[in-house]
Design an enzyme around this catalytic site. Structure first.
Site, short mmCIF file in Angstrom:
data_model
loop_
_atom_site.label_atom_id
_atom_site.label_comp_id
_atom_site.label_asym_id
_atom_site.label_seq_id
_atom_site.Cartn_x
_atom_site.Cartn_y
_atom_site.Cartn_z
N ASN A 160 0.80 -1.26 0.12
CA ASN A 160 -0.20 0.00 0.11
C ASN A 160 0.99 1.27 0.02
O ASN A 160 1.51 1.61 1.12
CB ASN A 160 -0.88 0.05 1.39
N TRP A 161 1.13 1.77 -0.99
CA TRP A 161 2.07 2.82 -1.14
C TRP A 161 1.56 4.22 -0.54
O TRP A 161 2.34 5.17 -0.44
CB TRP A 161 2.43 2.97 -2.80
N LYS A 162 0.31 4.22 -0.25
CA LYS A 162 -0.34 5.40 0.03
C LYS A 162 -0.07 6.59 -0.68
O LYS A 162 -0.13 6.48 -1.83
CB LYS A 162 0.09 5.67 1.71
N HIS A 185 -9.49 1.41 4.41
CA HIS A 185 -8.37 1.54 5.27
C HIS A 185 -8.42 2.42 6.47
O HIS A 185 -9.27 3.47 6.40
CB HIS A 185 -7.10 2.15 4.42
N GLU A 242 -6.93 4.86 7.59
CA GLU A 242 -6.74 6.30 7.25
C GLU A 242 -7.90 7.20 6.59
O GLU A 242 -8.08 7.99 6.85
CB GLU A 242 -5.24 6.32 6.48
N GLU A 270 -5.83 -4.64 10.45
CA GLU A 270 -4.75 -3.78 10.56
C GLU A 270 -5.09 -2.96 11.78
O GLU A 270 -5.84 -2.09 11.95
CB GLU A 270 -4.70 -2.59 9.35
N GLY A 305 2.22 2.57 10.53
CA GLY A 305 3.18 3.68 10.43
C GLY A 305 3.77 4.10 11.62
O GLY A 305 4.66 5.15 11.78
N SER A 328 3.13 -2.14 10.25
CA SER A 328 4.45 -2.27 10.52
C SER A 328 4.98 -3.52 10.10
O SER A 328 5.98 -3.68 10.77
CB SER A 328 4.85 -1.55 11.76
N GLY A 346 2.50 -0.89 4.06
CA GLY A 346 2.97 0.36 3.80
C GLY A 346 4.25 0.80 3.76
O GLY A 346 5.04 0.41 2.65
N GLY A 347 4.88 1.18 4.61
CA GLY A 347 6.18 1.74 4.59
C GLY A 347 7.22 1.00 4.02
O GLY A 347 7.96 1.26 2.90
P1 PGA Z 1 2.69 0.36 7.59
O1 PGA Z 1 1.18 0.59 6.97
O2 PGA Z 1 3.01 -0.80 7.02
O3 PGA Z 1 3.23 1.55 7.14
O4 PGA Z 1 2.45 0.12 8.91
C1 PGA Z 1 0.28 -0.59 6.55
C2 PGA Z 1 -0.90 -0.18 6.29
O5 PGA Z 1 -1.50 0.92 6.30
O6 PGA Z 1 -1.71 -0.86 5.15
#
Ligand code: PGA
Length: 255
Positions: free
Chosen positions: A13-15, A99, A101, A171, A177, A216, A237-238
């Site tokens: 998930n590149w956001k 998600h 966010e 999640e 994050g 994470s 994500g990251g």
């Molecule tokens: P993260 O994000 O790996 O940076 O914690 C995961 C996500 O939000 O899908």
């Protein structure tokens, strides 16, 4: 992991990261590194404006391309929004829905998640349905009930036939994050609770539904998390923004 019944899916998930030029460069790096990864599905969920470039760069490879959101209406006066049909027509196969966010910053609710899941399925997109608790909710001891409810509402009106096309991502909001990861036991417990909810709705079909962990996940902790019986992949994500890290996670799914 019960490889007989369900697919392992590692999704990035590149956001809101990577311009189309940067996206092309990352995919070019990734393609040769993941070309032999047949043990799992590899998906990258990229910003809307990167989709065309990434789809082009992934043509003929084993990397599938997803979006990070879409609207639940099929078309109309929704300035700034993107429909399921628009995604399907350009070759997108997956879409992240609900998600945290989006729930936190853009007013997404369990009800809008449910509407989006239905429309995604109607247009043959595979929804990656996100559920998860905040730190306060974990401390209140309501995690399993809460993700159970989120799951139940997300799947309202969805048939068993369609449910098995879906992916669920557990999640925990406090792990996204933040560098804090759920322990593999915590992840497995909640993933198991999600599967029990799906079992109550769909019986044996629940065994075929891929349930990922996200929050994470990285090159160091992936193998341990992915070794658990109910953790069928990751939403990353990251660590999906660096080819080497993402590939290590993909390789960890093979152990
Ligand atoms: P993260 O994000 O790996 O940076 O914690 C995961 C996500 O939000 O899908």
């Amino acid at each position: 992991m019960d490889i007989k019944n369900r697919k392992t899916v590692i999704a990035g998930n590149w956001k809101m990261n990577k311009t189309p030029t940067e996206a092309k460069a990352l995919i070019a790096e990734l393609v040769p590194m993941v070309s032999k990864a047949s043990h799992c599905d590899v998906v990258v969920c990229v910003p809307y404006v990167d989709l065309s470039a990434v789809l082009e760069a992934c043509k003929g490879t084993n990397i599938k391309v997803g979006a990070q959101n879409m609207h639940f209406e099929k078309s109309g006066a929704y300035t700034g929004e993107i429909s399921a049909q628009m995604l399907t027509e350009i070759g997108v196969t997956h879409v992240i829905i609900g998600h945290s966010e989006r729930r936190q910053y853009f007013g997404e609710t369990d009800e809008s998640v449910n509407k989006k899941v239905k429309v995604a399925l109607e247009y043959s997109l595979i929804p990656i349905v996100c559920v998860g608790e905040t730190l306060t909710q974990r401390e209140q001891g309501i995690t399993n009930e809460l993700v159970g409810l989120q799951t139940k509402i997300a799947f309202m009106g969805i048939s068993a036939e369609d449910a098995k096309k879906c992916i669920v991502a557990y999640e925990p909001v406090w792990a996204i994050g933040t560098g804090k990861t759920a322990t593999s036991e915590q992840a497995n417990e909640v993933n198991g609770a999600i599967r029990s909810t799906l079992q109550a709705l769909y019986g044996e079909t629940a065994k075929n539904i891929t349930i990922q962990y996200g929050g994470s996940m990285n090159a160091q902790n992936a193998a341990e998390l992915l070794s658990k019986t109910d953790v069928d992949g990751g939403l990353i994500g990251g660590a999906s923004l660096k080819a080497a890290d993402f590939v290590e996670i993909i390789n960890a799914a093979n152990q």
